[in-house]
Scaffold this motif. Structure first.
Motif, PDB file in Angstrom:
ATOM      1  N   LEU A  89       0.825  -1.191   0.000  1.00 18.14           N
ATOM      2  CA  LEU A  89       0.000   0.000   0.000  1.00 18.14           C
ATOM      3  C   LEU A  89       0.869   1.254   0.000  1.00 18.14           C
ATOM      4  O   LEU A  89       0.608   2.217  -0.718  1.00 18.14           O
ATOM      5  N   GLU A  93       0.888   4.015  -2.825  1.00 12.69           N
ATOM      6  CA  GLU A  93       0.584   5.395  -2.478  1.00 12.69           C
ATOM      7  C   GLU A  93       1.729   6.302  -2.909  1.00 12.69           C
ATOM      8  O   GLU A  93       1.526   7.411  -3.379  1.00 12.69           O
ATOM      9  N   VAL A 103      -5.859   7.658  -3.453  1.00 10.05           N
ATOM     10  CA  VAL A 103      -6.108   6.235  -3.282  1.00 10.05           C
ATOM     11  C   VAL A 103      -7.347   5.979  -2.426  1.00 10.05           C
ATOM     12  O   VAL A 103      -7.452   6.480  -1.319  1.00 10.05           O
ATOM     13  N   PHE A 104      -8.276   5.208  -2.976  1.00  9.04           N
ATOM     14  CA  PHE A 104      -9.414   4.718  -2.206  1.00  9.04           C
ATOM     15  C   PHE A 104      -9.034   3.385  -1.591  1.00  9.04           C
ATOM     16  O   PHE A 104      -8.644   2.472  -2.303  1.00  9.04           O
ATOM     17  N   LEU A 105      -9.140   3.288  -0.276  1.00  5.65           N
ATOM     18  CA  LEU A 105      -8.777   2.048   0.384  1.00  5.65           C
ATOM     19  C   LEU A 105     -10.018   1.252   0.778  1.00  5.65           C
ATOM     20  O   LEU A 105     -10.943   1.792   1.386  1.00  5.65           O
TER      21      LEU A 105
ATOM     22  N   LEU B 105      -7.173   7.342   1.473  1.00  9.11           N
ATOM     23  CA  LEU B 105      -6.015   7.178   2.340  1.00  9.11           C
ATOM     24  C   LEU B 105      -4.855   8.043   1.865  1.00  9.11           C
ATOM     25  O   LEU B 105      -4.493   8.026   0.692  1.00  9.11           O
ATOM     26  N   CYS B 106      -4.267   8.807   2.786  1.00  9.37           N
ATOM     27  CA  CYS B 106      -3.084   9.597   2.469  1.00  9.37           C
ATOM     28  C   CYS B 106      -2.055   9.398   3.560  1.00  9.37           C
ATOM     29  O   CYS B 106      -2.392   9.408   4.732  1.00  9.37           O
ATOM     30  N   ASP B 107      -0.817   9.237   3.169  1.00  9.59           N
ATOM     31  CA  ASP B 107       0.245   9.130   4.152  1.00  9.59           C
ATOM     32  C   ASP B 107       1.169  10.339   4.023  1.00  9.59           C
ATOM     33  O   ASP B 107       1.824  10.520   3.010  1.00  9.59           O
ATOM     34  N   HIS B 118      -1.682  16.979   0.788  1.00 10.16           N
ATOM     35  CA  HIS B 118      -2.745  15.985   0.826  1.00 10.16           C
ATOM     36  C   HIS B 118      -4.059  16.593   1.301  1.00 10.16           C
ATOM     37  O   HIS B 118      -5.128  16.218   0.831  1.00 10.16           O
TER      38      HIS B 118
END
Lengths: 341, 341
Positions: A89, A93, A103-105, B105-107, B118
């Motif tokens: 992931l 990402e 990103v859709f998780l 989702l973002c990191d 983000h």
DNA sequence: AAATCCTCCGAAACCCTTTTCGGAGAACGT
DNA sequence: ACGTTCTCCGAAAAGGGTTTCGGAGGATTT
């Protein structure tokens, strides 16, 4: 992004608001903010100033409807707890973040019903592509070809060879492990592995045996399959020590190797002096805490995720691929095979 | 979902296509598929049949533009590798999945720049709300009040008390741990913890000391801060054993506890007979593989994620909250404090 | 002065769906 | 036979942005 109206409620700022306040049409405002020609510099500056002041954020959804591309990808995982999904992931990402993708998780938890439900949700949101992450390296059922966007499978390959899959190369990992043990002077190698029903266990064993054979050697004893746990490692290590003498134990996972190290320590066997030990996965918490630190084979999950994302983007741009692509693993040398490393 | 046109390219099926093929207007098709009244049963069946045949998937984006709600939430994490984010994420995804929400989702990887980037992307995609997951329990800077959607902070609270935060209750965890040790008949308790700069380490120690004081007891020796590693646990355990006699060692994390167990084993100290050991976190791989299995305090991260999502949904529906909400931890009893457990 | 060109801006269409409102036609009552 | 009431369906607007095309006005040329 928002402004107050009389009622105290906030409302989202639209391009129309910006245009109105700047005294231009929405068309001109759009052109000004997107750096298109046909706008007087002074007008452009005024629009930009207003946009900044109102904290205008363009509605990506509206843009997406026109363009037919949403700039989003779906990540359909089946094992959020596992330590495979996460690095994959991250890699995905990572690769996505570079070019403005979001990103859709979704976590299907291994349930086909939930997977179908999430798939529908993703398609309804018009994702540009989907990455499917499995929880085992065994092939998984394809989503099928009626899915209107590109799909790439990671970790678990699709059972349909015309799909694109990116997987760890477990056979190669087994070979690399044995080659490292041979290089460091070990010849009498036993193999303790995990659940016999896992393709990963079988593949690693096959790769290891191939490397032994290539060197004119043979494994000491059978491959001792069990479970992916420390306690199995402890137990099986005892069995191995009670059998024919060995100078190295190859373990199916870092967890198993931890257990093996425990038993060797209890029995006063020096590692790596008397017996070398290797694991698979390079699981940080496992390899760094052990005594000695654990030599292991890193399957490079992040690289796998990145590669999956790359293939997906290529497919989105009209350059699809198919077949299974394996990621080259790498040996990480630590103290359990080389003293002092 | 798609159909072939002459050129061999696929095109997304829209409601218009369904309507045309069913011989009705788009308005009627919409009403038919959404179960609204004012549609003759026979007409409805025809539309549904066509929609099914074409695998029509309504464009959620278009719906969202009308409704002003996208049915998506942003998950802005700073620690995807850590074992905190993941369960929180699962809990959030869990609570979201129930109502038809999808998760972006973002990191940010702990980088403020990336976080801002983000954040803009999420707002541009018109998320209905945002959950911010920190990597430490120390307070983190608030996103600020100019963000036009509700925000809930998880694990790391916001430094702005008017924001809503959900955090693990480390003080309570320390108290619960000591209470368990007292209940199981231990009175001479030493404490080995992790990085002294972490709020989690300080809070757990505070809670532990409070419980000791309440029982009219005192900690044996100082709190031995170090790092969150097994090797520190091994080292510090030696120091503790060489000092005043103890009958229990409370460890700041499961990893530290693993190291402590190693040293006790090396020295022939029986666990839990001579000395009991406890950790924090209930990290599966750590607690189940150890000898004996490790009693620990579970901070209930998934519950935290679920609660954060609940608060977020409430705020989205117009019932905002503020302040820091702590999640009650729970003791998980295993063999390191109760023989045979 | 008239014709031509260039610069800058705005009207309108488009993407896809939902919803409101009005209209057509049938069934009904008198 | 005519007015009234339903039932069912379609036209149109809305949501926020991009793009095309045409037009207004000023500057330049003949």
């Amino acid at each position: 992004m928002t402004s107050q109206d009389g009622s105290g409620r906030t409302r989202t700022v639209t391009l129309r608001d910006v245009a109105q306040l700047a005294g231009v049409s929405v068309a001109t405002a759009s052109k000004a903010l997107n750096g298109r020609a046909d706008v007087r510099p002074e007008t452009r500056r005024r629009v930009e100033e207003v946009a900044g002041r109102l904290a205008f954020t363009p509605n990506t959804l509206a843009k997406a409807m026109l363009a037919g591309q949403t700039g989003t990808v779906g990540l359909l995982t089946n094992d959020l707890v596992g330590r495979f999904s996460l690095p994959i992931l991250m890699g995905a990402e990572d690769a996505s973040g570079a070019g403005r993708m979001s990103v859709f998780l979704c976590d299907a938890r291994g349930d086909a019903i939930r997977e179908r439900y999430h798939l529908r949700a993703l398609l309804g949101r018009r994702v540009d592509g989907i990455i499917v992450v499995g929880s085992e390296t065994d092939p998984r059922p394809s989503l099928g070809h009626h899915v209107p966007v590109p799909v790439v499978y990671a970790y678990a390959p699709s059972d349909d060879p015309t799909d694109a899959s990116v997987v760890p190369d477990n056979v190669r990992a087994g070979t690399l492990a044995v080659e490292h043990l041979l290089l460091t002077g070990h010849q009498r190698i036993a193999h303790i592995s995990g659940d016999v029903t896992y393709a990963a266990a079988q593949d690693r064993a096959r790769g290891a045996d191939a490397a032994l054979q290539a060197a004119g050697l043979q494994r000491v004893g059978p491959v001792r399959f069990g479970s992916w746990t420390e306690s199995w490692g402890r137990l099986a290590a005892g069995v191995v020590l009670d059998g024919d003498p060995v100078d190295a134990i190859l373990c199916g996972s870092d967890q198993i190797a931890r257990g093996v190290l425990d038993t060797l320590r209890d029995r006063g066997v020096d590692v790596p002096g008397d017996v070398a030990v290797m694991g698979f996965d390079n699981w940080e918490a496992m390899v760094s805490g052990s005594r000695p630190s654990l030599t292991t084979v890193d399957m490079r999950f992040e690289a796998m995720g990145r590669r999956a994302a790359e293939l997906l983007f290529a497919a989105i741009e009209g350059r699809p691929s198919s077949g299974i692509e394996a990621i080259e693993p790498r040996v990480v040398v630590r103290g359990s095979t080389v003293a002092g490393a």
